[in-house]
Design a protein around this motif. Structure first.
Motif, PDB file in Angstrom:
ATOM      1  N   VAL A  61       0.830  -1.214   0.000  1.00 49.18           N
ATOM      2  CA  VAL A  61       0.000   0.000   0.000  1.00 49.18           C
ATOM      3  C   VAL A  61       0.860   1.258   0.000  1.00 49.18           C
ATOM      4  N   MET A  62       2.124   1.115   0.423  1.00 47.25           N
ATOM      5  CA  MET A  62       3.001   2.282   0.486  1.00 47.25           C
ATOM      6  C   MET A  62       3.342   2.849  -0.887  1.00 47.25           C
ATOM      7  N   ALA A  63       3.067   2.086  -1.923  1.00 52.84           N
ATOM      8  CA  ALA A  63       3.313   2.593  -3.277  1.00 52.84           C
ATOM      9  C   ALA A  63       2.429   3.796  -3.591  1.00 52.84           C
ATOM     10  N   ASP A  64       1.301   3.919  -2.897  1.00 51.57           N
ATOM     11  CA  ASP A  64       0.387   5.043  -3.124  1.00 51.57           C
ATOM     12  C   ASP A  64       0.619   6.184  -2.146  1.00 51.57           C
ATOM     13  N   ALA A  65       1.610   6.051  -1.257  1.00 58.88           N
ATOM     14  CA  ALA A  65       1.868   7.086  -0.258  1.00 58.88           C
ATOM     15  C   ALA A  65       2.611   8.263  -0.871  1.00 58.88           C
ATOM     16  N   GLY A  66       2.409   9.435  -0.299  1.00 63.17           N
ATOM     17  CA  GLY A  66       3.124  10.621  -0.740  1.00 63.17           C
ATOM     18  C   GLY A  66       4.558  10.603  -0.257  1.00 63.17           C
ATOM     19  N   ASN A  67       5.252  11.703  -0.471  1.00 59.26           N
ATOM     20  CA  ASN A  67       6.683  11.745  -0.150  1.00 59.26           C
ATOM     21  C   ASN A  67       6.966  12.213   1.277  1.00 59.26           C
ATOM     22  N   VAL A  68       5.910  12.337   2.094  1.00 59.89           N
ATOM     23  CA  VAL A  68       6.093  12.730   3.488  1.00 59.89           C
ATOM     24  C   VAL A  68       5.791  11.530   4.381  1.00 59.89           C
ATOM     25  N   ARG A  69       6.732  11.191   5.226  1.00 58.95           N
ATOM     26  CA  ARG A  69       6.551  10.117   6.191  1.00 58.95           C
ATOM     27  C   ARG A  69       6.889  10.685   7.569  1.00 58.95           C
ATOM     28  N   VAL A  70       5.884  10.726   8.441  1.00 60.12           N
ATOM     29  CA  VAL A  70       6.050  11.367   9.743  1.00 60.12           C
ATOM     30  C   VAL A  70       6.340  10.317  10.810  1.00 60.12           C
ATOM     31  N   PHE A  71       7.420  10.521  11.535  1.00 61.83           N
ATOM     32  CA  PHE A  71       7.740   9.647  12.666  1.00 61.83           C
ATOM     33  C   PHE A  71       6.953  10.128  13.877  1.00 61.83           C
ATOM     34  N   LEU A  72       6.004   9.308  14.334  1.00 59.46           N
ATOM     35  CA  LEU A  72       5.135   9.699  15.438  1.00 59.46           C
ATOM     36  C   LEU A  72       5.754   9.424  16.795  1.00 59.46           C
ATOM     37  N   GLY A  73       6.582   8.372  16.884  1.00 61.95           N
ATOM     38  CA  GLY A  73       7.205   8.057  18.154  1.00 61.95           C
ATOM     39  C   GLY A  73       7.450   6.573  18.316  1.00 61.95           C
ATOM     40  N   GLN A  74       7.914   6.223  19.515  1.00 64.28           N
ATOM     41  CA  GLN A  74       8.211   4.828  19.840  1.00 64.28           C
ATOM     42  C   GLN A  74       7.020   4.236  20.586  1.00 64.28           C
ATOM     43  N   ASP A  75       6.346   3.297  19.935  1.00 67.47           N
ATOM     44  CA  ASP A  75       5.264   2.568  20.582  1.00 67.47           C
ATOM     45  C   ASP A  75       5.874   1.380  21.341  1.00 67.47           C
ATOM     46  N   ASP A  76       5.043   0.638  22.043  1.00 70.95           N
ATOM     47  CA  ASP A  76       5.536  -0.512  22.797  1.00 70.95           C
ATOM     48  C   ASP A  76       6.209  -1.548  21.894  1.00 70.95           C
ATOM     49  N   ASP A  77       5.772  -1.623  20.619  1.00 70.08           N
ATOM     50  CA  ASP A  77       6.291  -2.632  19.700  1.00 70.08           C
ATOM     51  C   ASP A  77       7.325  -2.092  18.720  1.00 70.08           C
ATOM     52  N   GLY A  78       7.675  -0.814  18.820  1.00 69.78           N
ATOM     53  CA  GLY A  78       8.670  -0.262  17.921  1.00 69.78           C
ATOM     54  C   GLY A  78       8.269   1.090  17.365  1.00 69.78           C
ATOM     55  N   PRO A  79       9.059   1.639  16.428  1.00 69.46           N
ATOM     56  CA  PRO A  79       8.769   2.950  15.857  1.00 69.46           C
ATOM     57  C   PRO A  79       7.463   2.944  15.060  1.00 69.46           C
TER      58      PRO A  79
END
Length: 317
Positions: A61-79
């Motif tokens: 599905v990431m093929a349809d994503a724009g060129n901005v990827r926002v890092f929200l933070g570290q969840d219990d299972d990883g970034p």
């Protein structure tokens, strides 16, 4: 205020790990990294009321994503990142449905199985505190990127840097940061009554607490007094802070305040309000039960509902 951080979108304790934002590639290289997915501000969830879908960063599905990827933070299972699908153009339902006060339509992407995109306001009370904070942050920051692509200093297209938390102009080197607009929302009381109003265009029967933007050079307390007087003609004396709520529609921070009215006569600003009235505690209890003949209960998940609920149960302080 008791329970102040139990308001929807707040209090999950997410580690935003801001110190990692300068190296997005390193964060993304973590094999546990996942992304939540948005489309037109809607969130991808597992079912109509299910949790947020988290997909690997190499998911199709990431093929349809724009060129901005926002890092929200570290969840219990990883970034955890957030992406916006800008290249996907599904068949849309009737425009009237999508442009309603609350868009209840659901969309499915062919690469995500039975998962659906749903409007955040429709699902906010069914999300866990962590999912709610992630969703609210993602919607606000990605929405800011959509509306602030151009440098306000020279007009050139800027670039997303710092894992989506800054835009940098390649020509004049000006940095731009996500904005948050402060808004006061007021529980205004007189004796055992509370002031509520409705804006033009709201669904029939919908009332809420009065609210308005804080102006430059203004305190929250002054904003409460000014907004209430401008909209309803009611004068307010003592003002105190109760709780806050991030409100990503599009990028506000709602400051819930308590105010004591010194006058009760109502003079409407017809541009801002269609109606305003004083409601007694007994009548508000009837409204909360859904038994009032003309006024609907406050929308669950919004800070207005949170404040009214705590007022009714005497748990404001």
């Amino acid at each position: 205020m008791r329970h102040a951080e139990t308001v929807t979108f707040g209090g999950s304790g997410l580690d935003r790990a801001a110190h990692l934002r300068a190296d997005e590639a390193q964060i993304a290289a973590d094999p546990t990294a996942r992304a939540i997915v948005l489309w037109r501000g809607k969130l991808l969830i597992t079912s109509e009321n299910g949790p947020l879908v988290r997909v690997p960063l190499d998911h199709s599905v990431m093929a349809d994503a724009g060129n901005v990827r926002v890092f929200l933070g570290q969840d219990d299972d990883g970034p955890v990142f957030a992406v916006n699908l800008t290249s996907w153009a599904p068949e849309l339902p009737d425009a009237e449905q999508m442009n309603a006060f609350l868009d209840a339509t659901l969309q499915q992407h062919p690469e995500t199985g039975d998962a659906v995109f749903a409007e955040l306001r429709a699902i906010m009370t069914s999300l866990s505190p962590r999912d709610a904070e992630l969703a609210s942050t993602a919607r606000a920051v990605l929405g800011w990127h959509d509306s602030h692509k151009f440098c306000s200093s020279c007009g050139e297209i800027s670039n997303a840097v710092d894992a989506g938390w800054r835009r940098l102009c390649p020509v004049c080197d000006t940095s731009h940061f996500p904005r948050t607009d402060p808004v006061v929302i007021m529980l205004i009381v007189a004796d055992d009554e509370v002031l509520v109003g409705r804006s033009p265009g709201w669904p029939e029967g919908m009332y809420s607490l009065l609210a308005g933007f804080v102006e430059p050079g203004e305190t929250m307390e002054a904003a409460v007094r000014r907004e209430v007087f401008e909209e309803s003609g009611v004068r307010v004396g003592e003002v105190s802070y109760l709780a806050s709520q991030p409100w990503a529609f599009p990028s506000s921070l709602m400051f819930g305040c308590y105010g004591e009215a010194t006058t009760k006569d109502i003079t409407l600003d017809p541009i801002e309000l269609e109606d305003a009235r004083w409601v007694s505690r007994l009548e508000m209890e009837q409204i909360a039960r859904g038994e009032h003949p003309t006024i609907l209960p406050a929308r669950k998940g919004a800070i207005a509902h949170f404040l009214l609920e705590n007022w009714l149960t005497n748990t404001l302080y």
